[in-house]
Design a protein around this motif. Structure first.
Motif, PDB file in Angstrom:
ATOM      1  N   VAL A 177       3.831  60.174 -16.689  1.00 53.38           N
ATOM      2  CA  VAL A 177       4.635  61.155 -15.948  1.00 53.38           C
ATOM      3  C   VAL A 177       5.160  62.216 -16.909  1.00 53.38           C
ATOM      4  N   THR A 178       4.948  63.497 -16.567  1.00 58.03           N
ATOM      5  CA  THR A 178       5.460  64.578 -17.417  1.00 58.03           C
ATOM      6  C   THR A 178       6.639  65.297 -16.773  1.00 58.03           C
ATOM      7  N   GLY A 179       6.885  65.038 -15.487  1.00 64.81           N
ATOM      8  CA  GLY A 179       8.031  65.681 -14.842  1.00 64.81           C
ATOM      9  C   GLY A 179       8.099  65.259 -13.396  1.00 64.81           C
ATOM     10  N   VAL A 180       9.322  65.314 -12.819  1.00 61.00           N
ATOM     11  CA  VAL A 180       9.489  64.942 -11.414  1.00 61.00           C
ATOM     12  C   VAL A 180      10.170  66.105 -10.694  1.00 61.00           C
ATOM     13  N   GLU A 181       9.562  66.570  -9.587  1.00 60.06           N
ATOM     14  CA  GLU A 181      10.138  67.685  -8.815  1.00 60.06           C
ATOM     15  C   GLU A 181      10.723  67.140  -7.522  1.00 60.06           C
ATOM     16  N   ASN A 182      11.935  67.585  -7.228  1.00 60.43           N
ATOM     17  CA  ASN A 182      12.602  67.140  -6.019  1.00 60.43           C
ATOM     18  C   ASN A 182      12.404  68.167  -4.902  1.00 60.43           C
ATOM     19  N   LEU A 183      11.731  67.780  -3.809  1.00 66.66           N
ATOM     20  CA  LEU A 183      11.511  68.701  -2.684  1.00 66.66           C
ATOM     21  C   LEU A 183      12.491  68.436  -1.547  1.00 66.66           C
ATOM     22  N   GLY A 184      13.498  67.633  -1.781  1.00 61.56           N
ATOM     23  CA  GLY A 184      14.434  67.298  -0.717  1.00 61.56           C
ATOM     24  C   GLY A 184      14.074  65.957  -0.117  1.00 61.56           C
ATOM     25  N   SER A 185      13.188  65.962   0.878  1.00 61.58           N
ATOM     26  CA  SER A 185      12.824  64.691   1.510  1.00 61.58           C
ATOM     27  C   SER A 185      11.776  63.955   0.679  1.00 61.58           C
ATOM     28  N   GLU A 186      11.062  64.702  -0.135  1.00 58.64           N
ATOM     29  CA  GLU A 186       9.996  64.080  -0.926  1.00 58.64           C
ATOM     30  C   GLU A 186      10.157  64.423  -2.392  1.00 58.64           C
ATOM     31  N   GLU A 187       9.367  63.723  -3.204  1.00 58.05           N
ATOM     32  CA  GLU A 187       9.331  64.041  -4.625  1.00 58.05           C
ATOM     33  C   GLU A 187       7.892  64.185  -5.064  1.00 58.05           C
ATOM     34  N   VAL A 188       7.682  65.057  -6.052  1.00 58.25           N
ATOM     35  CA  VAL A 188       6.351  65.202  -6.636  1.00 58.25           C
ATOM     36  C   VAL A 188       6.449  64.821  -8.105  1.00 58.25           C
ATOM     37  N   ALA A 189       5.638  63.857  -8.515  1.00 57.84           N
ATOM     38  CA  ALA A 189       5.589  63.494  -9.930  1.00 57.84           C
ATOM     39  C   ALA A 189       4.384  64.180 -10.557  1.00 57.84           C
ATOM     40  N   GLN A 190       4.637  65.034 -11.546  1.00 58.80           N
ATOM     41  CA  GLN A 190       3.541  65.664 -12.289  1.00 58.80           C
ATOM     42  C   GLN A 190       3.162  64.722 -13.421  1.00 58.80           C
ATOM     43  N   CYS A 191       1.861  64.361 -13.508  1.00 57.28           N
ATOM     44  CA  CYS A 191       1.422  63.401 -14.516  1.00 57.28           C
ATOM     45  C   CYS A 191       0.277  63.987 -15.320  1.00 57.28           C
TER      46      CYS A 191
END
Ligand SMILES: Nc1ncnc2c1ncn2[C@@H]1O[C@H](COP(=O)(O)OP(=O)(O)OP(=O)(O)O)[C@@H](O)[C@H]1O
Ligand SMILES: [Mg+2]
Lengths: 277, 369
Positions: free
Chosen positions: B301-315
Motif C-alpha cells: 500500500v502506498t496511500g489510502v484515499e477517503n471518498l466518504g462512503s468508500e476508500e481507495v487504497a493505492q498500491c
C-alpha cells in the motif's frame, strides 16, 4: 497619515496639471468654431471686429445667405447624399463582411486582401477614371453621380468583418438548426446583434459624406447643389463675403453637431470597439 | 412529425487537412434511443454530431434518416434540434422569443407560437423568466432555455453537445435527471455528446465509445462497463480506472491461470494451451484482500484515499500501480503488504499488441474479438 497626504498631494498636483493641459487643448480646438459662429452673428459692419463677444447681435448675415442662395435646398441635397451614401456603404459592407466571416469559399483570403487593398489606393488615382465613367454614363452634374462611386467602402467591410469575426459561430449554427436560411439568419440574428456597431459605422460614414468637398466639386462642377459647394459663392476675387459665408458654414456644421450630441455614446463606442480608439 | 426517426451512419468520415477527426463510423441509432457519444477530448464527438446535424459535410460516407438519404440535405430540412455546449442563445431576444425562434422561422401563426412557448416554459419552469434577456439568466437557466428552444419544435431527434459541461456539480446532477426524465416522457431519439462517464452511464440506453475518431465500442452501459472491448474502453470507464497489468497465461494442473512475478490468479478455465503473454485487467472494486499465503496479486500500500462512503487504497505491485476500492474502512495502512484476489469472472484479458479483449473459445486458443 502624513505619508498618505504627501502621496495624495503629489497626485492631486499631477491631476491638476493634466486637467490644465486638456483644458487649454480643448479651448484651442473649440475657438475656431466659436469664432465662426461669433462672426456669423455680428452686424455686417462689425464683421472684421476683433471683440470676443459679438455685440450687437444681428442675423443679417443669415438673412443674406438665405436671400442669395437656396440654403435649405442645399442642406436637403447634402442630407440625401450623406444618408444614401452611408446606407449604401453599410449594406454592401454588411453583405461582404458576412460572406467573408461566415462562409468558406475558394480564394476567400485572396479576395478579402484585394478588397481591403482597394482601401490603400489613393483617391487621386481613382478620381479621373471615375470621372470619365460618370461622364460616359451621363451622370455628371447629378447627385447620383456624387453618390454611386462612394457606395462601396473597403473600410466598412474591414470594420464589420472584424466585428463578425468576434461573433460566436455557434449562433449562426443554431439559427441554421432552427430553420433559418443564411439570408434570414443575417437579418434576424446578425444585424440585431451588431446594431450598435452598424449604427456607429453608419454615423461615421454619413458625417464623412456630409463633409466631402472635393468629389462633389468635381462631379457637380459649377452647380452648387450641396452645401459645401454653396460656400464657394461667397468667395470672390475682389474679396470674401465673410458674414454670409460664416452663416452658411455654421448651418452646415449644425447637423453634424446635433448627430454627435444625440449619438455621442454610440460613436465613442464604435471607435473603442473597432480598436481604432 | 417524423414517425421513423431511426438514424443510420454509414461509414462517416471527416478529415480536416491531414487530421482525420472521424474515421469510418457505422452506427444504427434506433427510434427512441438515448445514444451517448463518449470519448476523451478531441476524439471527434462534436465533429460527428455536427455531421449528423448537417452543419458539416462528411468527407466520406452517408447518413440516413428513416429511409431517406439525408447526407446532402441542409440542416433546415433534417427535422433535428440541437443544444449547443455554449447554449447559443440569441443575445438580443427575450427568453420567450428565443424559445419561439424556430417556430417563427417556420412561419407558424402567432397564437400557436405563444401557446407552445408557454407550454414549454411551464415544463421547464421558465414561466417567470420569459421576459428576461439571456445575459440576465444564470447558467442553469440558460441551459433550460436552450433545451426549451429544442423542445418547442417537436423534432425527429435531439442532438446535444455537452449541454451540462458549463454547470456546477450539483446543478449537473439535477439536470441530468431532468433530461433523462424528458427522454422517458417524450420517447424521442436523443444523441448526446459527453466526455463525462457518469453522464454516459446514468443516461444512455447505449454508449458509443470513440477514440481518435474511431468507434471503439458500442453497447449498453452495463455491457461497456462489464465487458470492455479493449484496454482503452476498460480504462476510460470507471473511477479509479481498471487496473491493467502485464501477465502470462499458463496451464497449471490442467487449468489456466494468469501469472507474473507478483501475480498468480486462476482464470477458472479447465483447459490446456500454449503459454501466452496478455494484459490482465481487474476493476478496483473487484479486488479483495486475501489472507496471507493465498494466491493473488502481491502489493504494497502506498496511500489510502477517503471518498466518504468508500476508500481507495493505492498500491504498488512490482513496477505496476494497483488500486483497490471498497467500503470504508478498508482496514489497511500505508506501507502494509497485501495479497489481492478477484473472482475469475471479474478478470479481463486483452491482447498485448492490439489491446482488444480476449475471450475463451473452447477448443481453440484465446482469440481476439
Ligand atoms: N474546423 C476544424 N479544422 C481543423 N481541425 C478540426 C476542426 N474541427 C475539429 N478539428 C479537429 O478534429 C478533432 C476532433 O475535434 P472535435 O471537436 O470533434 O473533438 P471533441 O471530441 O468534440 O472534443 P471536445 O470534448 O474537446 O469537445 C480534433 O483533433 C480537432 O483539432
Ligand atoms: Mg466537442
Amino acid at each position: 497619515m502624513t505619508t498618505d497626504e504627501a502621496v495624495g498631494e503629489g497626485s492631486r498636483a499631477r491631476r491638476l496639471g493634466g486637467h490644465l493641459v486638456l483644458g487649454v487643448l480643448s479651448l484651442l480646438c473649440a475657438f475656431p468654431v466659436y469664432w465662426l459662429y461669433a462672426t456669423s452673428l455680428r452686424a455686417p459692419e462689425d464683421v472684421y471686429s476683433l471683440s470676443v463677444l459679438p455685440w450687437p447681435l444681428s442675423t443679417a448675415s443669415y438673412a443674406e445667405a438665405f436671400a442669395t442662395s437656396d440654403v435649405l435646398g442645399m442642406l436637403l441635397n447634402t442630407g440625401v447624399v450623406a444618408v444614401l451614401s452611408a446606407l449604401g456603404q453599410l449594406l454592401i459592407a454588411l453583405l461582404a463582411a458576412y460572406a467573408f466571416a461566415a462562409w468558406r469559399f475558394p480564394f476567400r483570403r485572396l479576395l478579402y486582401l484585394l478588397f481591403v487593398g482597394t482601401w490603400l489606393v489613393p483617391f487621386q488615382a481613382t478620381m479621373l477614371p471615375n470621372y470619365v465613367l460618370l461622364s460616359r454614363l451621363g451622370l455628371l452634374e447629378t447627385l447620383a453621380g456624387v453618390i454611386i462611386p462612394t457606395l462601396c467602402s473597403a473600410l466598412g467591410v474591414l470594420l464589420l468583418r472584424e466585428h463578425l469575426n468576434g461573433f460566436p459561430k455557434e449562433l449562426l449554427d443554431a439559427a441554421r438548426m432552427d430553420g433559418r436560411s443564411s439570408w434570414s439568419t443575417l437579418w434576424t440574428v446578425v444585424v440585431p446583434a451588431l446594431r450598435p456597431a452598424l449604427a456607429a459605422l453608419g454615423i461615421l460614414l454619413a458625417i464623412t459624406a456630409w463633409n466631402e468637398y472635393f468629389w462633389p466639386a468635381m462631379v457637380l462642377q459649377r452647380s452648387n447643389a450641396v452645401v459645401q459647394l454653396g460656400l464657394r459663392s461667397f468667395l470672390g476675387t475682389e474679396g470674401n463675403d465673410w458674414g454670409p459665408l460664416m452663416a452658411m458654414a455654421g448651418l452646415a456644421c449644425l447637423p453634424v453637431f446635433v448627430l454627435y450630441l444625440v449619438l455621442q455614446r454610440h460613436i465613442v463606442n464604435a471607435f473603442v470597439r473597432s480598436g481604432l480608439k | 412529425m417524423t414517425l421513423v426517426s431511426r438514424i443510420q451512419l454509414r461509414g462517416l468520415t471527416r478529415r480536416f487537412g491531414a487530421v482525420t477527426a472521424v474515421d469510418d463510423v457505422w452506427l444504427d441509432i434506433a427510434d427512441g434511443e438515448f445514444l451517448v457519444l463518449l470519448g476523451p477530448s478531441g476524439c471527434g464527438k462534436s465533429t460527428l454530431l455536427r455531421m449528423i446535424a448537417g452543419l458539416l459535410p462528411p468527407t466520406e460516407g452517408t447518413l440516413h434518416l428513416g429511409d431517406t438519404d439525408i447526407t446532402h440535405q441542409p440542416p433546415q430540412r433534417r427535422d433535428l434540434a440541437m443544444v449547443f455546449q455554449s447554449y447559443a442563445l440569441y443575445p438580443h431576444l427575450s427568453v420567450a422569443r428565443n424559445i419561439g425562434f424556430p417556430l417563427r422561422a417556420r412561419k407558424l401563426p402567432r397564437a400557436q407560437i405563444r401557446a407552445k412557448v408557454a407550454a414549454v416554459a411551464e415544463t421547464l419552469d421558465l414561466t417567470a423568466l420569459l421576459d428576461r434577456k439571456p445575459r440576465e439568466l444564470s447558467g442553469g437557466q440558460r441551459q433550460r432555455v436552450a433545451l426549451g428552444r429544442a423542445l418547442v419544435r417537436d423534432p425527429g431527434a435531439f442532438l446535444m453537445d455537452e449541454p451540462l459541461s458549463n454547470l456546477d456539480a450539483k446543478l449537473r446532477a439535477g439536470t441530468r435527471a431532468e433530461i433523462a426524465e424528458l427522454h422517458r416522457r417524450l420517447g424521442a431519439t436523443m444523441v448526446y455528446v459527453t466526455h463525462d462517464q457518469v453522464e454516459a452511464m446514468t443516461m444512455a440506453t447505449r454508449i458509443a465509445l470513440l477514440d481518435q475518431g474511431r468507434l471503439e465500442q458500442l453497447g449498453t452501459p452495463a455491457e461497456v462497463y462489464d465487458r470492455p472491448a479493449s484496454v482503452f474502453a476498460a480504462t476510460f470507464l470507471g473511477s479509479p480506472a481498471m487496473n491493467v497489468l502485464d501477465a502470462t497465461v499458463l496451464t497449471v494442473d490442467g487449468t489456466l491461470s494468469a501469472r507474473a512475478e507478483d501475480i498468480d490468479l486462476p482464470l477458472g478455465i479447465d483447459a490446456t494451451m500454449p503459454d501466452r503473454p496478455v494484459r490482465l485487467g481487474v476493476r478496483p472494486e473487484h479486488l479483495t484482500i486475501a489472507p496471507p499465503g493465498e494466491p493473488g496479486i502481491r502489493a504494497v500500500v502506498t496511500g489510502v484515499e477517503n471518498l466518504g462512503s468508500e476508500e481507495v487504497a493505492q498500491c504498488r505491485s512490482g513496477t505496476a500501480r494497483v488500486a483497490v476500492r471498497g467500503t470504508r474502512p478498508l482496514g489497511v495502512r500505508t506501507g502494509e503488504a497485501l495479497t489481492l484476489t478477484a473472482r475469475p469472472e471479474h478478470l479481463h484479458l486483452f491482447d498485448v499488441g492490439s489491446g482488444r479483449r480476449l475471450t475463451w473459445q473452447p477448443g481453440a486458443v484465446p482469440a481476439a474479438v
